[in-house]
Design an enzyme around this catalytic site. Sequence first.
Site, mmCIF file in Angstrom:
data_model
loop_
_atom_site.group_PDB
_atom_site.id
_atom_site.type_symbol
_atom_site.label_atom_id
_atom_site.label_comp_id
_atom_site.label_asym_id
_atom_site.label_seq_id
_atom_site.Cartn_x
_atom_site.Cartn_y
_atom_site.Cartn_z
ATOM 1 N N LYS A 176 -0.872 70.631 -30.819
ATOM 2 C CA LYS A 176 -1.064 71.496 -29.640
ATOM 3 C C LYS A 176 -1.630 72.848 -30.043
ATOM 4 O O LYS A 176 -2.446 73.424 -29.321
ATOM 5 C CB LYS A 176 0.263 71.681 -28.894
ATOM 6 C CG LYS A 176 0.821 70.405 -28.296
ATOM 7 C CD LYS A 176 0.283 70.168 -26.895
ATOM 8 C CE LYS A 176 0.402 68.718 -26.428
ATOM 9 N NZ LYS A 176 1.776 68.201 -26.435
ATOM 10 N N LYS B 225 -5.084 56.289 -21.430
ATOM 11 C CA LYS B 225 -5.683 57.175 -20.437
ATOM 12 C C LYS B 225 -6.642 58.101 -21.176
ATOM 13 O O LYS B 225 -6.383 59.280 -21.320
ATOM 14 C CB LYS B 225 -4.552 57.966 -19.792
ATOM 15 C CG LYS B 225 -4.924 58.650 -18.528
ATOM 16 C CD LYS B 225 -3.670 59.243 -17.957
ATOM 17 C CE LYS B 225 -3.981 60.315 -16.966
ATOM 18 N NZ LYS B 225 -2.755 60.892 -16.428
ATOM 19 N N LYS C 117 -5.733 49.647 -27.527
ATOM 20 C CA LYS C 117 -4.909 49.370 -26.353
ATOM 21 C C LYS C 117 -5.308 50.250 -25.179
ATOM 22 O O LYS C 117 -6.016 51.236 -25.342
ATOM 23 C CB LYS C 117 -3.431 49.526 -26.686
ATOM 24 C CG LYS C 117 -3.042 50.863 -27.247
ATOM 25 C CD LYS C 117 -1.544 50.869 -27.503
ATOM 26 C CE LYS C 117 -1.098 52.291 -27.767
ATOM 27 N NZ LYS C 117 0.314 52.488 -27.815
#
Length: 334
Positions: free
Chosen positions: A115, A200, A197
């Site tokens: 982050k 999003k 897989k």
Amino acid sequence: MEKKKEIVMSGIRPTGFLHLGNYFGALRNYVKMQDEYECFFMVADLHSLTTHPDTKELKANVHRVLAENIASGLDPDKAALYCQSHVFETSELYLYLNMLAYTGELEKTTTFKDKVRQHPDNVNAGLLTYPVLMATDILLHRASLVPVGKDQEQHLEMSRNFANRFNHRYGNVFPEPIAFNYGDKLLKVPGLDGTGKMSKSENQNTALFLADEDDVIRKKVMKAKTDSGPTENYSQKPEYIENLFLLMRLVSAPGVIKKFEDDYNNCVIRYGDMKKQLGEDMVHFISPIREKVNGILSDEKYLKEVMEKGAEKARKSAKATMVLVKEAMGLNYY
Ligand code: TRP
């Protein structure tokens, strides 16, 4: 005497729009767990403030994630389905646990370092203590089982450390929570872009969302990569073809799957037909869930009741824990 059920707790980020990977990977497990355990499923709205200080979309996102989870089978009468910010005890325990967390270990957390790299302009203290808040969610219910994916393992390990540290310093209050996912049966849901897989990612076409309209579903499936078909009987499937079969196994009837397997093995498969069939079966699977979600979203009164009921259950459990915490810590002066 009835054996006390083990306690399951997990948090769901209110980033909205669940896809089939979430559905088969996480949600279906939650739905199974709610019958076997005492479950707390929480919308992590406070966590989202660490990276999304702008709260304009928060309400809509919280409503959507609740609606999608309920439409997928979570039952607010079985599990406690609640919002993190409605359980005020969260803030209290978070403060105490912060005194037990070392800045050094927090700075070393992988998600924190990621982050910091992604948003160097907003490295706030809440971001640093994200794992403490997550530990709080779990320990608040003295939960021992936490259904999460691999990406949360480090946070969970830190939760165990905080629990352990508390127990050693003040007395035994918390079990050490472990990851829990019905072991071997975690389903792989591949994306539509041939590899990896369903996720999003930036490419919205690789994932099928529970909110996708019928035409969007059909189009996405038709765009999946194929080739001109096998030339030798019983040849091995390339990954992008195997993935189509994997998706088919999730939603299509056994007879349909067998037909295309046989066609493949006999080198007569027509991928156009297969994708058309898969598209229809996906529509058949997703559209009732989507309509249910829309029904729930339009009923604000129902959503409010769900949140109130959930908060009540969660706070009852949290309050009981806080009594033990304060007693152990010696914060009981009268
Ligand atoms: N950190 C989790 C995620 O990003 C969400 C979460 C918040 C959570 N609190 C939790 C998960 C407690 C399990 C238990 O997905």
